[in-house]
Design an enzyme around this catalytic site. Structure first.
Site, PDB file in Angstrom:
ATOM      1  N   TYR A 142       4.782 -23.199 -45.069  1.00 23.16           N
ATOM      2  CA  TYR A 142       4.830 -21.987 -45.881  1.00 23.16           C
ATOM      3  C   TYR A 142       4.455 -20.757 -45.050  1.00 23.16           C
ATOM      4  O   TYR A 142       4.696 -19.630 -45.483  1.00 23.16           O
ATOM      5  CB  TYR A 142       3.860 -22.074 -47.068  1.00 23.16           C
ATOM      6  CG  TYR A 142       4.185 -23.113 -48.098  1.00 23.16           C
ATOM      7  CD1 TYR A 142       5.348 -23.880 -48.033  1.00 23.16           C
ATOM      8  CD2 TYR A 142       3.318 -23.344 -49.161  1.00 23.16           C
ATOM      9  CE1 TYR A 142       5.618 -24.836 -48.986  1.00 23.16           C
ATOM     10  CE2 TYR A 142       3.581 -24.296 -50.122  1.00 23.16           C
ATOM     11  CZ  TYR A 142       4.726 -25.047 -50.029  1.00 23.16           C
ATOM     12  OH  TYR A 142       4.986 -26.004 -50.977  1.00 23.16           O
ATOM     13  N   HIS A 149       4.219 -33.800 -46.056  1.00 21.82           N
ATOM     14  CA  HIS A 149       5.122 -32.998 -46.885  1.00 21.82           C
ATOM     15  C   HIS A 149       6.360 -33.777 -47.339  1.00 21.82           C
ATOM     16  O   HIS A 149       6.766 -33.691 -48.503  1.00 21.82           O
ATOM     17  CB  HIS A 149       5.534 -31.737 -46.118  1.00 21.82           C
ATOM     18  CG  HIS A 149       5.844 -30.573 -47.007  1.00 21.82           C
ATOM     19  ND1 HIS A 149       5.779 -29.271 -46.592  1.00 21.82           N
ATOM     20  CD2 HIS A 149       6.214 -30.504 -48.316  1.00 21.82           C
ATOM     21  CE1 HIS A 149       6.109 -28.457 -47.581  1.00 21.82           C
ATOM     22  NE2 HIS A 149       6.380 -29.188 -48.639  1.00 21.82           N
TER      23      HIS A 149
END
Length: 284
Positions: A56, A114
């Site tokens: 991110y 992730h």
């Protein structure tokens, strides 16, 4: 809610003995000074679970927002995620350490792999590394994101350690009832990303509007309550202070079983928003 008040948020016990709030703040795209400000506002509104990720590129903004907020560190649950390109042990160690440097923190409360990246086939090595980093005290809890049952089974067979959390794409177009049940049977808490359908017209579906009218709440609050009653932890994202507060106000009303089922009936055979199937998708 009067100014200065914060909503009472329920908590969930994890299989490792730690706890998580039953709702969290998604921070995807919250970057820079504005992003840090949104994090601070969220904490001061009552959020205690903050969801970030290496990819991110905003762990610094999350850390800055935490530093500016009037909340003790031990009250917060801060999450990051290990990216697919760093599944090898030495790369994973460096990535987690770098994430801590970025955030200005001594530890993360939760770190997730992730994506499993099955073609790369190194998620077991990444998992073993997270176990090691938890033993070092850099991580309090460890989990996964977007893992299918086959990936969870492999982790258990290879390491004997199951994740505390599995964060999955879940929303009414993709209810994932079987996956939620499977994880629950394994003692794994399920978090929901894109819980209100991200930037789609999901919130404007007639069924959701009807149920929202019946309970006297907004469409988003109704969707978040749907998640909570199905046993998942939604991670909605908002930078708007009023919407942040409204998203927390979902623990003082209840949907009937029929209302939950009506919302679930929106499910589609392939309801993924971006067709990111963990069986084949590779994140880097």
């Amino acid at each position: 809610m009067p100014d200065g008040d914060t909503a009472a948020v329920e908590t969930r016990m994890l299989n490792d003995g730690t706890t998580l709030p039953a709702i969290g703040l998604g921070t995807y795209t919250l970057r820079g000074q504005a992003g840090a400000g949104a994090i601070t506002t969220a904490i001061e509104s009552g959020y205690r679970l903050l969801d970030s990720a290496y990819n991110y590129e905003n762990e610094g903004a999350v850390g800055a927002g935490i530093a500016a907020a009037a909340a003790d560190r031990d009250q917060l649950r801060v999450t990051t995620k290990l990216p697919g390109r760093y599944h090898e042990r030495l790369q994973a160690v460096a990535a987690v350490e770098e994430s801590l440097f970025r955030a200005g923190l001594d530890y993360f409360d939760l770190c997730l792999i992730h994506w499993p990246n099955p073609k790369q086939g190194k998620y077991v090595e990444a998992w073993e590394t997270l176990i090691e980093l938890r033993e070092r005290g850099l991580l309090r809890s460890i989990g996964v994101s977007n893992f299918l049952g086959e990936h969870l089974e492999t982790l258990q067979q290879e390491t004997g350690v199951l994740p505390s959390v599995n964060q999955l794409e879940i929303h009414p177009w993709f209810p994932q009832a079987a996956a939620i049940s499977e994880n629950r049977e394994l003692g794994i808490a399920v978090q929901a990303w894109s819980p209100v359908g991200r930037q789609t017209d999901l919130k404007r579906q007639p069924v959701i509007a009807q149920v929202a009218a019946e309970v006297g709440r907004s469409e988003v609050q109704t969707l978040l309550r749907w998640h909570i009653q199905r046993g998942t932890i939604p991670i909605p994202k908002s930078a708007d202070p009023q919407r942040q507060r409204e998203n927390l106000e979902v623990f003082d009303f209840t949907l009937t079983a029929d209302q939950v089922d009506r919302i679930s009936s929106l499910g589609r055979p392939n309801g993924r928003l971006k067709n990111q199937d963990p069986a084949v998708y590779e994140e880097f």
